[in-house]
Scaffold this motif. Structure first.
Motif, mmCIF file in Angstrom:
data_model
loop_
_atom_site.group_PDB
_atom_site.id
_atom_site.type_symbol
_atom_site.label_atom_id
_atom_site.label_comp_id
_atom_site.label_asym_id
_atom_site.label_seq_id
_atom_site.Cartn_x
_atom_site.Cartn_y
_atom_site.Cartn_z
ATOM 1 N N LYS A 53 0.818 -1.232 0.000
ATOM 2 C CA LYS A 53 0.000 0.000 0.000
ATOM 3 C C LYS A 53 0.844 1.271 0.000
ATOM 4 N N GLU A 64 -1.271 5.852 0.212
ATOM 5 C CA GLU A 64 -2.175 4.703 0.231
ATOM 6 C C GLU A 64 -3.411 4.995 -0.608
ATOM 7 N N LYS A 65 -3.840 6.247 -0.593
ATOM 8 C CA LYS A 65 -4.998 6.651 -1.401
ATOM 9 C C LYS A 65 -4.732 6.416 -2.883
ATOM 10 N N LYS A 68 -4.758 2.656 -3.651
ATOM 11 C CA LYS A 68 -6.137 2.161 -3.697
ATOM 12 C C LYS A 68 -6.820 2.596 -4.983
ATOM 13 N N GLU A 69 -6.627 3.846 -5.365
ATOM 14 C CA GLU A 69 -7.223 4.360 -6.590
ATOM 15 C C GLU A 69 -6.663 3.632 -7.820
ATOM 16 N N THR A 72 -8.421 0.371 -8.371
ATOM 17 C CA THR A 72 -9.877 0.470 -8.470
ATOM 18 C C THR A 72 -10.235 0.575 -9.944
#
Length: 159
Positions: A53, A64-65, A68-69, A72
């Motif tokens: 991450k 981390e954002k 994650k994106e 996705t």
């Protein structure tokens, strides 16, 4: 070089058309699958960074954002979901920022795929990073994702 990678470009890098992120932002992405030369261990470092991450040796390299994106599915068309063969591999489960989602036997994987069936795959459920390089000039040595992924998942699920 926080990861210690010595990746080389084969020629000038290319840029893909902008993509729209899940939150509506427009992001310009480098065409990283094209003309980038990695060793297997360096490519695995990129996969490990995503598996962790965005952390590398307890240092935050990317948010981390963003990780994650990146993992996705966004609005890049990948074609209809399709099962390949009788063993249930789904090749077009989704597409993030240069990461393609696959599913097999209930396990979700994310992979970066290059020319010649070369790839780096992360399997968060099993805490696995796997890279595979090929002799891209000799197509007879290529083992496709629809062959390799089921073998890998079966091996991970074998007690």
């Amino acid at each position: 070089k926080p990861l210690g990678i010595s990746m080389q470009w084969g020629s000038e890098p290319r840029w893909d058309p902008d993509v729209v992120a899940a939150d509506g932002r427009t992001i310009r992405l480098n065409c990283g699958y094209s003309r980038a030369h990695f060793s297997a261990s360096d490519l695995a470092r990129v996969g490990h960074l995503y598996l962790q991450k965005g952390l590398w040796k307890d240092n935050r390299i990317i948010s981390e954002k963003f990780v994650k994106e990146s993992l996705t599915p966004c609005g890049i068309p990948t074609g209809p979901r399709q099962e390949v063969g009788d063993d249930g591999l789904i090749l077009t489960g989704g597409y993030g920022f240069k990461w393609r989602q696959h599913e097999y036997d209930g396990v979700t994987t994310w992979g970066m795929h290059g020319y010649g069936q070369q790839f780096c795959v992360i399997i968060p459920e099993y805490d696995v990073v796997m890279t595979k390089l090929s002799n891209w000039r000799d197509k007879s040595t290529w083992i496709g994702n629809n062959t390799f992924y089921p073998l890998l998942i079966r091996a991970l699920k074998t007690p």
